[in-house]
Design an enzyme around this catalytic site. Structure first.
Site, mmCIF file in Angstrom:
data_model
loop_
_atom_site.group_PDB
_atom_site.id
_atom_site.type_symbol
_atom_site.label_atom_id
_atom_site.label_comp_id
_atom_site.label_asym_id
_atom_site.label_seq_id
_atom_site.Cartn_x
_atom_site.Cartn_y
_atom_site.Cartn_z
ATOM 1 N N GLU A 535 0.831 -1.213 0.000
ATOM 2 C CA GLU A 535 0.000 0.000 0.000
ATOM 3 C C GLU A 535 0.865 1.262 0.000
ATOM 4 O O GLU A 535 0.543 2.240 -0.669
ATOM 5 C CB GLU A 535 -0.964 0.007 1.199
ATOM 6 C CG GLU A 535 -1.958 -1.154 1.229
ATOM 7 C CD GLU A 535 -2.745 -1.347 -0.058
ATOM 8 O OE1 GLU A 535 -2.847 -0.397 -0.854
ATOM 9 O OE2 GLU A 535 -3.234 -2.472 -0.276
ATOM 10 N N ASP A 599 3.395 -4.924 -5.446
ATOM 11 C CA ASP A 599 3.792 -6.234 -4.899
ATOM 12 C C ASP A 599 5.314 -6.349 -4.815
ATOM 13 O O ASP A 599 5.865 -6.792 -3.810
ATOM 14 C CB ASP A 599 3.264 -7.373 -5.793
ATOM 15 C CG ASP A 599 1.783 -7.656 -5.566
ATOM 16 O OD1 ASP A 599 1.225 -7.164 -4.564
ATOM 17 O OD2 ASP A 599 1.189 -8.387 -6.387
HETATM 18 ZN ZN LIG Z 1 -2.810 -2.659 -4.472
#
Ligand SMILES: [Zn+2]
Length: 700
Positions: A535, A599
């Site tokens: 995030e 990621d």
């Molecule tokens: Zn995301």
């Protein structure tokens, strides 16, 4: 309501979930006594964690971690967890959501029995939704008032107030309307008019001409006809009416922007005056629409896609009124189907559950009603949830990890070879300004203005939608309240909001396998830590990097650094575009770019943060620090790998490849670790192993 510009950890809500999960109810029943409830099947047990916090039986130690790390981390779990018949896919997120839902189930059964006055509304809502007998007895009757209003429409000039009424109760015909921070002054909320009005998950479903898409469209038109027949149309009428509705949706789809273009904030920001919007769509009376929705005075709004609204105006001008009525009738029954009588529920499931996603059976009623209650009264239900499922220790631990992840990202940015000091300085200003929201809101939403009537499930759903719509309308023109949440506390997900520059982690995801108070830190960093990192880096992905520390759409990059970023991002585009989703369908490298970047950056800084906390466990520390036979670094990677185990039906895989900005679990694991020299070292992989990419991509 209106799709917000946020970057979530997993798909927030499928458009089709509007049918399968969002309550747009209908219903009856006056009896206060609870209907007979089938015994709930046993919920999934919490994962059996070893001393390291790993779930050892999820692994497949016979696999070679350097050849297919996903298989190594997940094949044990995959073999034991086939997709249940009532699902189109099943993964660790679903497993955890099932456990959370079981907690919610207990809360709601107690509330429905009237034993907890504090939670009377959620109890009444849930009990009304459960009462299938009463809902079935009413048939399509509850739709009559709306259908009569549609039948009475006598000119296109009268369309606007009717559209306003439908939007208010959650029937999103033609377009979407809501509120959102002004991209160029993110401290203030402004009105937003956006594309919408489709029944299929994405505009591409209407325009692609491969065999599968053509077949699905035929099934969809057939579904519309069957729903029309359930409302009483004869065979020929129903077919004609379905074709008419489909023609309108197709016209809307053709003028709508595709999902990749919508990732570019500049393509969905067009500030206009009311008069300018009116000039785009001459036949649609915007003043009557605005008074119908009860908004505060609107002087300017973001008309996200002017071309779409121009086409909408032309469509209204050129389409016979009877055809517009066919479309409106279909959208009304479509939006209400999930909570209408059984024939509607079954037909709705037949298309959106089975044809589109491959599910074989409808989910049990109580599970659907738990979900609808969470959708409509999530901050009341969530209040009860956090009392039992999220203690102060979890909140404190998570906050500590967040601060460690932020420090790691700072170190990472400071050390980047490709970014110049000028841009680094701005990046660090933005990083330091990110606000951390953990678990649940500081102030709970006040539902006192929402009336929930026991025995009126449809009314409850419509009033809940109206409550939410008016809540959004009331924001227009006011300062943005960054303390509000866009996900409910029991949700297994997380998000970054570029317009607010904050990261949000609902209590629902801060549970095993993501986080466990008893787990070793390595596994928590690979799970929850990487979610946090994911995030955080969204603030700096292809979309997030275009917003500044205050959430304004403003370029703070030097041209050379922007170019370096884009070159590096292209490496991810190419990497993921090479992965197969199902059959001949590949992932869309551009659609998934932001999530893949997050990621990759997220796991890297999670590992950095873990090693900063445990410097003695650096790669050379050797087997002395092993737990369950794995070194600390290996456990960080396994913590990441084990949250992505999943089984997915081919129908769903095909759909997600088209609409989901996230890659499938397999690629979220292997696509990331194969870019990391740290992984190669941790598992002693040979240079030519499959999990060691020749051209390793890296942005953060
Ligand atoms: Zn995301």
């Amino acid at each position: 309501m209106t799709r917000r510009l946020v970057s979530a950890f997993v798909l927030v809500a499928l458009p089709l979930a509007a049918m399968l999960t969002v309550a747009q109810t209908h219903m009856t029943a006056q009896q206060p006594s609870a209907p007979t409830r089938p015994a709930a099947p046993a919920p999934p047990a919490p994962p059996a964690l070893s001393s390291s916090g790993l779930q050892l039986d999820a692994l497949d130690k016979s696999a070679d971690a350097c050849t297919d790390f996903y298989q190594f981390a997940c094949d044990g779990w995959i073999a034991k967890n086939p997709v249940p018949p009532d699902r189109s896919g099943y993964g660790r997120f679903d497993e955890l959501q099932e456990r959370n839902n079981d907690t919610l189930h207990t809360i709601l059964e107690t509330a429905a029995a009237g034993r907890d006055p504090e939670f009377k509304k959620i109890g009444d809502y849930y009990a009304s939704c459960l009462d299938e007998t009463a809902i079935d007895a009413k048939g399509a009757g509850p739709l009559d008032p709306l259908l009569k209003k549609i039948a009475a429409l006598s000119s296109a000039r009268d369309l606007a107030p009717l559209v306003a009424e439908l939007h208010t109760i959650g029937v999103n015909v033609f377009f979407q309307f809501g509120s959102q921070a002004d991209f160029k002054d993110a401290s203030v909320e402004m009105a937003l008019a956006d594309q919408g009005g489709l029944g299929l998950p994405d505009r591409d479903y209407y325009v692609k001409d491969d065999a599968k898409s053509v077949e699905l469209r035929a099934q969809y038109v057939d579904h519309i006809a069957k729903m029309s027949a359930l409302l009483g149309a004869t065979g020929d009428q129903a077919k004609a009416s379905a074709q008419q509705a489909m023609a309108i949706e197709t016209a809307l789809a053709k003028s709508a922007l595709d999902a990749v273009s919508r990732r570019d904030p500049n393509k969905v920001y067009h500030k206009m005056s009311n008069a300018e919007l009116q000039a785009l769509t001459p036949p649609f009376m915007w003043n009557r629409y605005f008074s119908g929705i009860g908004s505060p005075p609107i002087y300017a709004l973001n008309v996200a896609e002017p071309e779409f609204f121009k086409a909408f105006g032309q469509l209204v001008a050129a389409t016979p009124l009877d055809q517009i009525k066919s479309y409106l009738r279909w959208q009304v029954v479509h939006a209400s189907a999930a909570v209408l009588a059984k024939p509607f529920v079954d037909e709705n499931f037949g298309f959106f559950g089975t044809a589109l996603t491959g599910a074989k059976e409808l989910r049990p009623r109580w599970k659907r009603c738990v979900q609808y209650t969470d959708n409509d009264l999530g901050e009341s239900l969530g209040q009860a949830f956090v009392k039992v499922a999220f203690g102060p220790q979890a909140k404190a631990d998570t906050l500590k990890m967040v601060h460690e992840l932020e420090a790691a990202l700072q170190t990472d940015i400071e050390g980047l070879g490709w970014m110049t000091p000028t841009t680094k300085k701005e990046a660090l200003v933005k990083l330091r300004a990110i606000a951390d929201k953990i678990g649940y809101p500081d102030h709970w939403r006040d539902y006192s203005a929402l009336t929930i009537v026991r025995g009126d499930a449809l009314g409850n759903s419509q009033r809940s939608n109206a409550f939410e719509f008016h809540r959004q309308m009331a924001k227009i023109g006011k300062p943005v309240d960054k303390s509000l949440w866009q996900m409910t506390p029991p949700t297994v997900n997380a998000y970054y909001d570029p317009l607010e520059n904050n990261i949000n982690f609902p209590a629902g995801i801060l549970q095993p396998p993501f986080y466990s108070a008893t787990a070793d830190a390595a596994v928590n960093f690979g799970g929850a830590g990487a979610v946090i990192g994911h995030e955080l880096t969204h603030g700096f992905d292809d979309q997030g990097r275009q917003f500044d520390a205050r959430g304004n759409l403003k370029d703070w990059w030097t041209p050379a650094d922007a170019k370096s970023f884009e070159d590096r991002a292209q490496c991810f585009v190419d990497e993921y575009a090479g992965f197969t989703a199902v059959d001949e369908v590949k992932l869309n490298g551009k659609l998934t770019l932001g999530e893949n970047t997050a990621d990759n950056g997220g796991l890297r800084i999670a590992l950095m943060a873990y090693l900063a906390r445990n410097p003695s466990s650096a790669l050379a520390a050797g087997p002395s620090s092993a737990l369950d036979g794995f070194t600390p670094e290996q456990r960080v990677f396994l913590g990441w790998g084990q949250v992505w185990c999943e089984n997915v039906r081919p129908e769903r895989a095909r759909m997600l490849a088209q609409i989901n900005p996230h890659s499938p679990g397999h690629d979220r694991v292997n696509g990331v670790v194969s870019n990391m020299p740290e992984f190669q070292k941790a598992f002693a992989c040979k240079a030519d192993a499959l999990m060691v990419r020749k051209n390793q991509c890296r942005v953060w």
